[in-house]
Scaffold this motif. Structure first.
Motif, PDB file in Angstrom:
ATOM      1  N   GLY A  65       0.802  -1.217   0.000  1.00 55.89           N
ATOM      2  CA  GLY A  65       0.000   0.000   0.000  1.00 55.89           C
ATOM      3  C   GLY A  65       0.834   1.264   0.000  1.00 55.89           C
ATOM      4  O   GLY A  65       0.623   2.168  -0.821  1.00 55.89           O
ATOM      5  N   VAL A  66       1.809   1.351   0.895  1.00 54.83           N
ATOM      6  CA  VAL A  66       2.652   2.546   0.967  1.00 54.83           C
ATOM      7  C   VAL A  66       3.572   2.622  -0.244  1.00 54.83           C
ATOM      8  O   VAL A  66       3.881   3.712  -0.736  1.00 54.83           O
ATOM      9  N   LEU A  68       3.745  15.870  10.847  1.00 56.78           N
ATOM     10  CA  LEU A  68       3.616  16.804  11.964  1.00 56.78           C
ATOM     11  C   LEU A  68       2.890  16.157  13.140  1.00 56.78           C
ATOM     12  O   LEU A  68       3.213  16.399  14.301  1.00 56.78           O
ATOM     13  N   LEU A  69       1.908  15.321  12.830  1.00 57.96           N
ATOM     14  CA  LEU A  69       1.106  14.696  13.878  1.00 57.96           C
ATOM     15  C   LEU A  69       1.774  13.469  14.480  1.00 57.96           C
ATOM     16  O   LEU A  69       1.529  13.133  15.647  1.00 57.96           O
ATOM     17  N   SER A  70       2.631  12.779  13.686  1.00 57.94           N
ATOM     18  CA  SER A  70       3.132  11.474  14.118  1.00 57.94           C
ATOM     19  C   SER A  70       3.968  11.511  15.395  1.00 57.94           C
ATOM     20  O   SER A  70       3.747  10.683  16.292  1.00 57.94           O
ATOM     21  N   HIS A  82      -0.995   3.441   9.960  1.00 59.49           N
ATOM     22  CA  HIS A  82      -0.779   4.221   8.738  1.00 59.49           C
ATOM     23  C   HIS A  82      -0.503   3.314   7.539  1.00 59.49           C
ATOM     24  O   HIS A  82      -0.875   3.642   6.407  1.00 59.49           O
ATOM     25  N   SER A  83       0.166   2.192   7.753  1.00 54.27           N
ATOM     26  CA  SER A  83       0.446   1.264   6.662  1.00 54.27           C
ATOM     27  C   SER A  83      -0.843   0.684   6.093  1.00 54.27           C
ATOM     28  O   SER A  83      -0.989   0.501   4.880  1.00 54.27           O
ATOM     29  N   VAL A  84      -1.793   0.390   6.967  1.00 55.09           N
ATOM     30  CA  VAL A  84      -3.069  -0.192   6.542  1.00 55.09           C
ATOM     31  C   VAL A  84      -3.803   0.754   5.602  1.00 55.09           C
ATOM     32  O   VAL A  84      -4.435   0.316   4.628  1.00 55.09           O
ATOM     33  N   ILE A  85      -3.703   2.077   5.851  1.00 59.95           N
ATOM     34  CA  ILE A  85      -4.389   3.044   4.981  1.00 59.95           C
ATOM     35  C   ILE A  85      -3.485   3.545   3.848  1.00 59.95           C
ATOM     36  O   ILE A  85      -3.875   4.406   3.069  1.00 59.95           O
TER      37      ILE A  85
END
Length: 343
Positions: free
Chosen positions: A61-62, A150-152, A279-282
């Motif tokens: 995905g990524v 920024l959020l991670s 995040h990897s899943v999306i």
């Protein structure tokens, strides 16, 4: 595609993967070594299996986002497919050179920032040359990626802080056997080390093989599963990078930011792995480095600001800030130079 260019791309992808192992996977596993839950040799053995498994199961995905989500390749291919090949070669080398330099100085930088900045640099040069327009670059995708950066660290820090808060309140505060509890948490940290390696492989292998996939798929079809073959190449390169040079960044993350115990290391690793795998899943590239450093700071702040080595933290954040522009500029220069050789 020219055979020499094809081989150069494969070697560059392996070099990038080696850098990811030496820097990114090393900092992801550094907490296990810093808390003395695992030795470096044990970390390498664990990473070898779980990194490859994460890459093969969830790395696609990524990889697709890195390969095609930033720069529009179709209009560039319409002019000359080799432009894409040379541009991606320059991007991989630019990102790899920067990570090698950072590792030399023991700095845990984001390999995700490096490759995304490098691919963007290639796209900007194409826009300057009139091959595409600036508006055709997928700025909305870039905005989403930058937003996640920024959020991670904030998300990693908050999750790690909350986990350690619960662990401390439930197991440490009301116990006169802290040493025994810390010893028991070594097992939990070994488990989370496996989780970290798995989630890292699912996300960060794309930083090495995403550009390769974009190029090789363009010249397909192939008689084998191209994605899995490249994921395997990237996974092997990452493990070898960790084994041969990862000790430098492991020392920084494991020993120099804050004091780590098994309970703190467990909290930081579990938070990191959960955020990265999500995040990897999306299919969104996220910096494992940023999440982990944020998580380490989170558990450090649980003991007060004095528990954080602010000087080391300042050096790390400074290296983060310059990563994207340095990678983009270097990539643009390399693309220009390589075009005289291959185009």
């Amino acid at each position: 595609m020219d055979l020499v260019l094809s081989i150069a791309l494969a070697l560059a992808g392996f070099y990038m993967a080696w850098n990811i192992g030496a820097n990114d996977l090393a900092n992801a596993m550094g907490t296990s070594v810093g808390s003395k839950a695992l030795t470096i040799k044990q970390v390498i053995i664990i990473a070898s299996f779980f990194e490859l498994t994460g890459a093969l199961l969830f790395g696609g995905g990524v990889t697709g986002t890195i390969a095609k989500g930033i720069v529009p390749l179709d209009p560039i291919m319409a002019v000359n497919p080799d432009i894409v090949a040379v541009g991606m070669l320059g991007a991989i080398l630019a990102a790899g050179f920067w990570i090698t330099l950072a590792t030399l100085y023991n700095l845990p930088v984001s390999t995700t920032h490096s490759i995304v900045g490098s691919v963007l640099g290639f796209g900007i040069v194409c826009a300057i040359l009139g091959i595409i327009t600036f508006s055709e670059i997928h700025w909305s995708v870039m905005l989403g990626i930058v937003g996640s950066w920024l959020l991670s660290p904030l998300l990693g820090g908050i999750v790690a802080y909350l986990i350690f808060y619960v662990v401390r309140k439930k197991f440490l505060q009301n116990s006169d056997k802290v040493a025994g509890i810390e010893k028991k948490f070594i097992l939990f940290q070994v488990i989370t080390a496996c989780f970290v390696a798995f989630s890292h492989g699912s996300n960060d292998v794309a930083n090495a093989i995403g550009p390769l996939y974009a190029v090789y798929e363009m010249y397909g079809p192939y008689s084998f599963n191209l994605m899995n073959a490249l994921l395997l190449l990237g996974g092997l390169g990452i493990v070898i990078g960790l084994a041969t040079w990862g000790y430098k960044v492991i020392d920084t993350v494991g020993n120099k930011i804050t004091e780590l115990t098994p309970t703190r290391g467990f909290s930081a690793q579990f938070a990191t792995a959960a955020v990265v795998l999500g995040h990897s899943v999306i299919g969104l590239p996220i910096s494992t480095t940023h999440v982990l450093v944020g998580a380490v700071i989170g558990v450090g702040l649980a003991g007060g600001l004095s528990g954080i080595n602010l000087k080391v933290l300042k050096n790390i954040v400074s290296s983060w800030i310059v990563t994207v522009p340095v990678s983009a500029i270097t990539s643009g220069i390399l693309f220009y130079v390589l075009s005289f050789i291959f185009l």
